[in-house]
Design a protein around this motif. Structure first.
Motif, PDB file in Angstrom:
ATOM      1  N   UNK A   1       0.971  -1.480  -0.166  1.00  0.00           N
ATOM      2  CA  UNK A   1       0.000  -0.052   0.043  1.00  0.00           C
ATOM      3  C   UNK A   1       0.792   1.201   0.053  1.00  0.00           C
ATOM      4  N   UNK A   2       1.938   1.401   0.883  1.00  0.00           N
ATOM      5  CA  UNK A   2       2.920   2.390   0.963  1.00  0.00           C
ATOM      6  C   UNK A   2       3.505   2.641  -0.579  1.00  0.00           C
ATOM      7  N   UNK A   3       3.923   1.567  -1.476  1.00  0.00           N
ATOM      8  CA  UNK A   3       4.321   1.680  -2.607  1.00  0.00           C
ATOM      9  C   UNK A   3       3.189   2.215  -3.817  1.00  0.00           C
ATOM     10  N   UNK A   4       2.024   1.839  -3.685  1.00  0.00           N
ATOM     11  CA  UNK A   4       0.908   2.659  -4.210  1.00  0.00           C
ATOM     12  C   UNK A   4       0.640   4.023  -3.934  1.00  0.00           C
ATOM     13  N   UNK A   5       0.761   4.354  -2.815  1.00  0.00           N
ATOM     14  CA  UNK A   5       0.616   5.785  -2.164  1.00  0.00           C
ATOM     15  C   UNK A   5       1.941   6.492  -2.766  1.00  0.00           C
ATOM     16  N   UNK A   6       2.971   6.134  -2.628  1.00  0.00           N
ATOM     17  CA  UNK A   6       4.130   7.064  -3.450  1.00  0.00           C
ATOM     18  C   UNK A   6       3.924   7.273  -4.910  1.00  0.00           C
ATOM     19  N   UNK A   7       3.259   5.993  -5.435  1.00  0.00           N
ATOM     20  CA  UNK A   7       3.189   6.349  -7.048  1.00  0.00           C
ATOM     21  C   UNK A   7       2.325   7.392  -7.722  1.00  0.00           C
ATOM     22  N   UNK A   8       1.310   7.737  -6.579  1.00  0.00           N
ATOM     23  CA  UNK A   8       0.181   8.573  -6.849  1.00  0.00           C
ATOM     24  C   UNK A   8       0.497  10.154  -6.725  1.00  0.00           C
ATOM     25  N   UNK A   9       0.157  11.026  -7.697  1.00  0.00           N
ATOM     26  CA  UNK A   9       0.253  12.229  -7.665  1.00  0.00           C
ATOM     27  C   UNK A   9      -0.498  12.973  -6.317  1.00  0.00           C
ATOM     28  N   UNK A  10      -0.163  14.260  -5.839  1.00  0.00           N
ATOM     29  CA  UNK A  10      -0.919  14.804  -4.675  1.00  0.00           C
ATOM     30  C   UNK A  10      -2.528  14.827  -5.267  1.00  0.00           C
ATOM     31  N   UNK A  11      -3.417  14.556  -4.426  1.00  0.00           N
ATOM     32  CA  UNK A  11      -4.849  14.250  -4.520  1.00  0.00           C
ATOM     33  C   UNK A  11      -5.263  13.259  -5.650  1.00  0.00           C
ATOM     34  N   UNK A  12      -4.200  12.055  -5.942  1.00  0.00           N
ATOM     35  CA  UNK A  12      -4.607  11.037  -6.749  1.00  0.00           C
ATOM     36  C   UNK A  12      -5.411  10.155  -5.678  1.00  0.00           C
ATOM     37  N   UNK A  13      -6.163   9.012  -6.656  1.00  0.00           N
ATOM     38  CA  UNK A  13      -6.933   8.219  -6.044  1.00  0.00           C
ATOM     39  C   UNK A  13      -6.545   6.617  -6.075  1.00  0.00           C
ATOM     40  N   UNK A  14      -6.800   5.941  -5.047  1.00  0.00           N
ATOM     41  CA  UNK A  14      -6.379   4.603  -4.875  1.00  0.00           C
ATOM     42  C   UNK A  14      -7.847   3.797  -4.734  1.00  0.00           C
ATOM     43  N   UNK A  15      -8.069   3.016  -5.590  1.00  0.00           N
ATOM     44  CA  UNK A  15      -9.012   1.866  -5.341  1.00  0.00           C
ATOM     45  C   UNK A  15      -8.673   0.548  -5.492  1.00  0.00           C
ATOM     46  N   UNK A  16      -8.932  -0.089  -4.424  1.00  0.00           N
ATOM     47  CA  UNK A  16      -8.367  -1.278  -4.261  1.00  0.00           C
ATOM     48  C   UNK A  16      -9.629  -2.458  -3.635  1.00  0.00           C
ATOM     49  N   UNK A  17      -9.234  -3.789  -4.080  1.00  0.00           N
ATOM     50  CA  UNK A  17     -10.263  -4.691  -3.368  1.00  0.00           C
ATOM     51  C   UNK A  17      -9.368  -5.877  -3.118  1.00  0.00           C
ATOM     52  N   UNK A  18      -9.690  -6.280  -1.989  1.00  0.00           N
ATOM     53  CA  UNK A  18      -8.875  -7.752  -1.425  1.00  0.00           C
ATOM     54  C   UNK A  18     -10.016  -8.555  -0.723  1.00  0.00           C
ATOM     55  N   UNK A  19      -9.679 -10.054  -0.767  1.00  0.00           N
ATOM     56  CA  UNK A  19     -10.552 -10.721   0.060  1.00  0.00           C
ATOM     57  C   UNK A  19     -10.172 -10.611   1.608  1.00  0.00           C
ATOM     58  N   UNK A  20     -11.314 -10.773   2.574  1.00  0.00           N
ATOM     59  CA  UNK A  20     -11.128 -10.465   3.816  1.00  0.00           C
ATOM     60  C   UNK A  20     -11.029 -11.842   4.603  1.00  0.00           C
ATOM     61  N   UNK A  21     -11.117 -11.842   6.057  1.00  0.00           N
ATOM     62  CA  UNK A  21     -10.861 -12.876   6.807  1.00  0.00           C
ATOM     63  C   UNK A  21     -11.996 -13.810   6.790  1.00  0.00           C
ATOM     64  N   UNK A  22     -13.375 -13.257   6.551  1.00  0.00           N
ATOM     65  CA  UNK A  22     -14.432 -14.447   6.586  1.00  0.00           C
ATOM     66  C   UNK A  22     -14.534 -15.202   5.117  1.00  0.00           C
ATOM     67  N   UNK A  23     -13.272 -14.968   4.236  1.00  0.00           N
ATOM     68  CA  UNK A  23     -13.653 -15.808   3.043  1.00  0.00           C
ATOM     69  C   UNK A  23     -13.321 -17.339   3.041  1.00  0.00           C
ATOM     70  N   UNK A  24     -14.113 -18.084   2.585  1.00  0.00           N
ATOM     71  CA  UNK A  24     -14.052 -19.524   2.496  1.00  0.00           C
ATOM     72  C   UNK A  24     -14.006 -20.116   4.017  1.00  0.00           C
ATOM     73  N   UNK A  25     -14.676 -19.695   4.955  1.00  0.00           N
ATOM     74  CA  UNK A  25     -14.660 -20.042   6.392  1.00  0.00           C
ATOM     75  C   UNK A  25     -15.371 -21.257   6.284  1.00  0.00           C
ATOM     76  N   UNK A  26     -16.145 -21.794   5.536  1.00  0.00           N
ATOM     77  CA  UNK A  26     -16.464 -23.186   5.667  1.00  0.00           C
ATOM     78  C   UNK A  26     -15.705 -24.209   4.957  1.00  0.00           C
ATOM     79  N   UNK A  27     -15.029 -23.746   3.868  1.00  0.00           N
ATOM     80  CA  UNK A  27     -14.036 -24.650   3.279  1.00  0.00           C
ATOM     81  C   UNK A  27     -12.873 -24.704   4.331  1.00  0.00           C
TER      82      UNK A  27
END
Length: 296
Positions: free
Chosen positions: A125-151
């Protein structure tokens, strides 16, 4: 004689980058059969862009399957406001190597369904932050802790029963409720995190595994791994049906999608007021009596 201090230890190696790269390469030809999570992530990112009435000339996509975002964006009213989207970095090991981007090179960085494979998520995330210009936007998605809890549960129980011990078979996903804190730690302003839980119903465990392979989301945990035997998988399938099957016999699989958004800091952005600068008590604004406080 004074010995030289040992170098500080880096982040723990949770995932095998080479195995992840092989899984991801194989999935490039199969993702179209099971892209529903990636498409849901892309839909959310594009909806965010539709609500932001500004141009993003320098856009970069770090997603595992960037074609999904490009496809969703192409049908959106936000498409004319987003310049040519280029790809950068290695989606099989986010954060492991420097991004192929100069600091402040991008107005928009998108990373969908990739960051849960990072050995060093704050670093990525820090790498992405440095790659952005001031007032640049980051949009991200990752899988969270509840994923595949049954499996996770049935595989562990089946392997314990068959072998007397069990290895981790499902990734240790990040807690979705830590998303905003992770963004803030990486230096983002106005961080936002939202958890989206999705339940997908399958005829059996084997259909679920086929989708995970098609997505490139199967196990790549680091270290030696004993292959699962047919008897372990069969026991896990039976346990899954016994513990979780619904009235029609189909089994649910939980996916927890964590949506992230943050801005590179800029002087024009809103900032919180200094502590103690409020002109009115919250109780007065709400028209209620503050509990535990004596009236003057």
């Amino acid at each position: 004689m004074t010995s030289n201090p040992s170098p500080s230890a880096g982040p723990p190696v949770i995932f095998d980058a080479r195995r992840r790269a092989a899984r991801l390469a194989r999935s490039q030809t199969t993702i179209g059969t099971a892209d529903f999570l990636h498409r849901r992530a892309a839909d959310n990112a594009v909806h965010s862009l539709e609500a932001i009435l500004r141009d993003f000339d320098g856009a970069v996509d770090l997603s595992a399957h960037p074609s999904v975002f490009a496809d969703v964006l192409s049908d959106s009213v936000a498409a004319p406001r987003v310049g040519t989207v280029r790809q950068a970095g290695d989606p099989s090991a986010p954060g492991a190597a420097p991004l192929a981007l100069a600091d402040g090179a991008a107005d928009l960085v998108v990373s969908l369904m990739t960051l849960h494979w990072a050995n060093d998520l704050p670093g990525a995330l820090s790498q992405i932050r440095r790659a952005l210009r001031p007032d640049g936007l980051f949009l991200g998605t990752l899988l969270g802790a509840g994923t595949l809890k049954e499996l996770r549960g049935v595989l562990t129980e089946a392997e314990l029963a068959e072998r007397g011990g069990a290895q981790a078979r499902v990734s240790p996903f990040a807690d979705g409720f830590d998303g905003a804190a992770l963004l803030q730690r990486a230096g983002f302003a106005l961080p936002v995190s939202d958890v989206d839980r999705v339940t997908v119903r399958y005829p059996n465990l084997f259909a679920l595994i086929r989708d995970l392979r098609a997505m490139g989301e199967t196990n790549v945990l680091a270290g030696p791994t004993r292959p699962l035997t047919r008897s372990i998988v069969a026991r896990a399938a039976a346990l899954y049906a016994e513990r979780h099957a619904e009235a029609d016999g189909r089994i649910p699989a939980t996916f927890e999608i964590v949506h992230l958004a943050g801005w590179a800091p800029h002087d024009s952005q809103q900032k919180p007021l200094p502590r103690g600068s409020a002109k009115m008590r919250l109780a007065d604004a709400l028209g209620v009596e503050e509990v535990g406080r004596q009236k003057p």
